[in-house]
Design an enzyme around this catalytic site. Structure first.
Site, short mmCIF file in Angstrom:
data_model
loop_
_atom_site.label_atom_id
_atom_site.label_comp_id
_atom_site.label_asym_id
_atom_site.label_seq_id
_atom_site.Cartn_x
_atom_site.Cartn_y
_atom_site.Cartn_z
N PHE A 178 0.81 -1.22 0.00
CA PHE A 178 0.00 0.00 0.00
C PHE A 178 0.85 1.27 0.00
O PHE A 178 0.37 2.33 -0.38
CB PHE A 178 -0.93 0.01 1.23
CG PHE A 178 -0.23 0.44 2.49
CD1 PHE A 178 -0.09 1.79 2.81
CD2 PHE A 178 0.32 -0.49 3.37
CE1 PHE A 178 0.58 2.20 3.97
CE2 PHE A 178 1.00 -0.10 4.53
CZ PHE A 178 1.12 1.25 4.82
N LYS B 281 -1.40 -7.21 -9.11
CA LYS B 281 -2.35 -7.30 -7.98
C LYS B 281 -1.89 -6.25 -6.98
O LYS B 281 -1.03 -6.49 -6.14
CB LYS B 281 -2.30 -8.71 -7.38
CG LYS B 281 -3.56 -9.17 -6.65
CD LYS B 281 -3.99 -8.29 -5.49
CE LYS B 281 -3.18 -8.45 -4.24
NZ LYS B 281 -3.51 -7.43 -3.19
N GLU C 234 -4.94 -3.86 -1.74
CA GLU C 234 -6.39 -3.64 -1.67
C GLU C 234 -6.74 -2.38 -0.88
O GLU C 234 -7.89 -1.98 -0.80
CB GLU C 234 -7.09 -4.86 -1.07
CG GLU C 234 -6.74 -5.20 0.38
CD GLU C 234 -5.49 -6.08 0.50
OE1 GLU C 234 -4.48 -5.83 -0.20
OE2 GLU C 234 -5.52 -7.01 1.34
N ARG C 235 -5.72 -1.73 -0.27
CA ARG C 235 -5.98 -0.51 0.50
C ARG C 235 -6.07 0.72 -0.40
O ARG C 235 -6.79 1.66 -0.11
CB ARG C 235 -4.85 -0.25 1.49
CG ARG C 235 -4.42 -1.45 2.27
CD ARG C 235 -4.98 -1.43 3.67
NE ARG C 235 -4.60 -2.63 4.35
CZ ARG C 235 -5.44 -3.66 4.61
NH1 ARG C 235 -6.71 -3.59 4.28
NH2 ARG C 235 -5.01 -4.72 5.23
N SER D 270 5.38 -6.97 3.49
CA SER D 270 5.99 -7.27 4.78
C SER D 270 6.78 -8.57 4.71
O SER D 270 6.49 -9.44 3.88
CB SER D 270 4.89 -7.36 5.84
OG SER D 270 3.94 -8.32 5.44
N CYS E 155 9.59 1.75 3.45
CA CYS E 155 10.51 0.66 3.75
C CYS E 155 11.93 1.18 3.92
O CYS E 155 12.79 0.49 4.42
CB CYS E 155 10.47 -0.39 2.65
SG CYS E 155 11.14 0.20 1.11
P1 NAD Z 1 1.58 -6.62 3.16
O1 NAD Z 1 2.58 -7.70 3.27
O2 NAD Z 1 0.47 -6.60 4.15
O3 NAD Z 1 0.86 -6.66 1.72
C1 NAD Z 1 1.59 -6.63 0.52
C2 NAD Z 1 0.78 -7.31 -0.57
O4 NAD Z 1 0.56 -8.68 -0.21
C3 NAD Z 1 -0.61 -6.71 -0.78
O5 NAD Z 1 -0.89 -6.72 -2.16
C4 NAD Z 1 -1.53 -7.66 -0.03
O6 NAD Z 1 -2.82 -7.76 -0.60
C5 NAD Z 1 -0.83 -8.99 -0.15
N1 NAD Z 1 -1.01 -9.83 1.05
C6 NAD Z 1 -1.22 -9.43 2.33
N2 NAD Z 1 -1.28 -10.50 3.16
C7 NAD Z 1 -1.09 -11.60 2.37
C8 NAD Z 1 -1.02 -13.00 2.65
N3 NAD Z 1 -1.16 -13.48 3.89
N4 NAD Z 1 -0.81 -13.84 1.61
C9 NAD Z 1 -0.64 -13.37 0.37
N5 NAD Z 1 -0.70 -12.05 0.04
C10 NAD Z 1 -0.91 -11.18 1.04
O7 NAD Z 1 2.39 -5.24 3.16
P2 NAD Z 1 1.80 -3.76 3.21
O8 NAD Z 1 1.27 -3.50 4.59
O9 NAD Z 1 0.91 -3.50 2.06
O10 NAD Z 1 3.14 -2.90 2.96
C11 NAD Z 1 4.02 -2.55 3.98
C12 NAD Z 1 5.22 -3.47 4.04
O11 NAD Z 1 5.89 -3.50 2.79
C13 NAD Z 1 6.26 -3.02 5.04
O12 NAD Z 1 6.75 -4.14 5.73
C14 NAD Z 1 7.34 -2.39 4.18
O13 NAD Z 1 8.63 -2.39 4.75
C15 NAD Z 1 7.29 -3.29 2.99
N6 NAD Z 1 7.88 -2.65 1.81
C16 NAD Z 1 9.06 -3.15 1.36
C17 NAD Z 1 9.69 -2.56 0.27
C18 NAD Z 1 10.98 -3.10 -0.26
O14 NAD Z 1 11.34 -2.79 -1.39
N7 NAD Z 1 11.72 -3.91 0.50
C19 NAD Z 1 9.08 -1.47 -0.36
C20 NAD Z 1 7.86 -1.00 0.13
C21 NAD Z 1 7.26 -1.61 1.21
#
Ligand code: NAD
Length: 499
Positions: free
Chosen positions: A149, A173, A176-177, A226, A281
């Site tokens: 998100f 994909k 969804e937020r 994450s 991140c």
């Molecule tokens: P998230 O892991 O909750 O969601 C990321 C994506 O995965 C979304 O599209 C979501 O719909 C999907 N998702 C969520 N739970 C899932 C599951 N159990 N199984 C399969 N798919 C699932 O992350 P977020 O809250 O959207 O984003 C924040 C996180 O992303 C932070 O930890 C941040 O550090 C990380 N991030 C990392 C980078 C990088 O390049 N390393 C860049 C940006 C953000």
């Protein structure tokens, strides 16, 4: 209520799964739209038509594909304000920050205009008598991207632009937020001349992700989010025989040496710690001053700066330093972590736990917090907080600071502030982190370098953007050729050598 859609075969398509998610306005707490969650059969339909469209797209010469990207860049510039406003309304970040989000994505699309050069491959004339050898890069077929998100423009573009430029079809994909900007990006790609079916935006949650990971016709998956989800997606994708690169969470340290310019360090910590409400991140979430005097001086300068940060809705324009968190759950989680820090004995030197914004009482705002005397066994140190909370871990010596960073399980970004070249050089050489800043707090590489962390911030081998993206979204094929005039010997039964 605004009903969002998927984007399939060049059209906005209402979902038919019967499952929906709420999109909030984080500043007010109100639901502002519904987004459909795709079922397995909807994912399958989108992948099928993407696969059919991909064949002629891969056969379109790379220069023509690059021209689509060139036009996409122009359209992003044309619609910058509209994209930024939509992004801020769903995400909550300030307009200036939202423009940066679009801009950092645009720059990767701009890099992809060099696709013909980047896909040239390798050639060796006369590798043996009458034998030429060449390697070419061919697209994977259908690739997918699952994005977080916090950068709803930048990260989708980091994925879709190289994947499509390489001749793949792409299933995005988004989170969804805040899926509205990704849907707008698909419309802009269409306007730029991309054929129907090459970019499909499929909205959804874990169930939709599982359908993507289980689909046999998807050859590569790029994920950002994450760490626990990144790790799970990587295992699931690779077990299904797909190529995968999954980028996870972070805990980024900034080491402040006794010889650092402290005013510069304080500016850096305020910007990198609290910008975008800490939902980056590459946010700096841990300050590591070296030596007691450095720590005392740093904290005394930081406190008034942090206390004076202005928190509010993006609609307040330049009067706001950062906005709300993405959801009520995110806000409650951050407040719980702050409580745990107090409970475990850290000193909360800027305490805004009672923060409330008049007129926006239901918004997901969290005031800025600063902890001192944090230790490495505390939950606020071990977990990624992803909120406007900076922790200070005091280090007695430079070696202690290096060991702290080295032992942390994340390895996305790190910074050192010093005037000493030897120290900076030693630090960059020894530190086990993917992106290092020297007197630069958020060292996000530009589009023509690659972006990626180490340790639990990455699962997979190749980074995002730069040349690595072109490696990830293509397979190498190597051809050894000889024409009849060069064929002199009869059957050769030994393993061939060309010397
Ligand atoms: P998230 O892991 O909750 O969601 C990321 C994506 O995965 C979304 O599209 C979501 O719909 C999907 N998702 C969520 N739970 C899932 C599951 N159990 N199984 C399969 N798919 C699932 O992350 P977020 O809250 O959207 O984003 C924040 C996180 O992303 C932070 O930890 C941040 O550090 C990380 N991030 C990392 C980078 C990088 O390049 N390393 C860049 C940006 C953000």
């Amino acid at each position: 209520m605004n009903q969002l859609s998927h984007f399939i075969d060049g059209q906005n398509v209402t979902g038919n799964s019967g499952r929906f998610g709420d999109i909030f306005n984080p500043a007010t707490g109100e639901v502002q739209a519904h987004v459909p969650f795709a079922s397995e059969s909807e994912v399958d339909d989108a992948v099928q038509s993407a696969g059919q469209a991909q064949v002629s797209w891969a056969g379109t010469n790379p220069q023509r594909r690059a021209r689509v990207m060139m036009e996409f860049v122009r359209l992003l510039q044309r619609d910058m304000d509209k994209l930024a406003a939509t992004l801020s309304r769903e995400h909550g970040k300030t307009l200036a920050d939202a423009r940066g989000d679009v801009q950092r994505g645009l720059e990767v699309a701009e890099f992809c205009i060099g696709t013909p050069h980047l896909l040239k491959g390798e050639f060796t004339a006369s590798a043996g008598s009458g034998i030429d050898m060449y390697s070419m890069r061919q697209p994977i077929g259908v690739a997918a991207g699952i994005t977080p998100f916090n950068f709803p423009a930048m990260i989708p573009i980091w994925k879709l632009a190289p994947a499509i430029s390489c001749g793949n079809a792409f299933i995005l994909k988004p989170s969804e937020r805040d899926p509205s900007v990704p849907l707008m990006l698909a419309e802009l790609m269409q306007e730029a001349g991309l054929p129907d079916g090459i970019l499909q935006v499929i909205n959804g949650d874990k169930q939709t992700v599982d359908a993507i990971l289980g689909h046999p016709d998807i050859g590569a998956v790029g994920f950002v989010g994450s760490t626990p989800v990144a790790q799970a997606v990587y295992s699931q994708a690779t077990a299904a025989g797909k190529r995968a690169q999954c980028f996870g969470g972070a805990k980024n340290h900034m080491v402040i040496m006794p010889d650092a310019d402290l005013d510069q360090a304080v500016d850096a910590l305020v910007g990198a710690g609290y910008g975008a409400a800490g939902e980056r991140c590459m946010a700096v979430s841990v300050a590591v001053p070296v030596g007691e005097n450095t720590a005392n001086d740093l904290i005394s300068r930081l406190i008034p700066r942090v206390e004076n940060l202005k928190v509010g809705p993006y609609t307040a324009g330049d009067d706001v330093d950062y906005g709300p968190l993405i959801t009520k759950d995110a806000k409650e989680r951050v407040l719980r972590l702050i409580e745990s820090g107090v409970h475990e004995g850290a000193e909360l030197v800027v305490d805004q736990r009672s923060f409330s914004l008049q007129g926006y009482e239901n918004g997901f705002f969290v005031g800025p917090h600063l902890f001192d005397h944090v230790t490495d066994d505390m939950q606020i140190y071990r977990e990624e907080i992803f909120g406007p909370v900076l922790s200070t871990v005091r280090a007695d010596t430079y070696e202690d600071a290096v060991n702290l960073v080295t032992d942390n399980e994340y390895g996305n970004g790190v910074a050192i502030f010093t005037r000493d070249g030897d120290t900076a050089r030693d630090f960059t050489d020894r530190i086990n982190v993917g992106m290092v800043g020297i007197n630069v707090p958020i060292p996000v590489p530009l589009a023509y370098h690659t972006f990626g962390g180490w340790k639990k911030s990455i699962f997979g081998d190749l980074n995002q953007h730069g040349i690595d993206a072109f490696r990830f979204y293509t397979r190498t094929k190597t051809v050894t050729s000889r024409w009849p005039s060069g064929i002199k010997e009869g059957a050769v039964l030994n393993f061939p050598t060309l010397d």
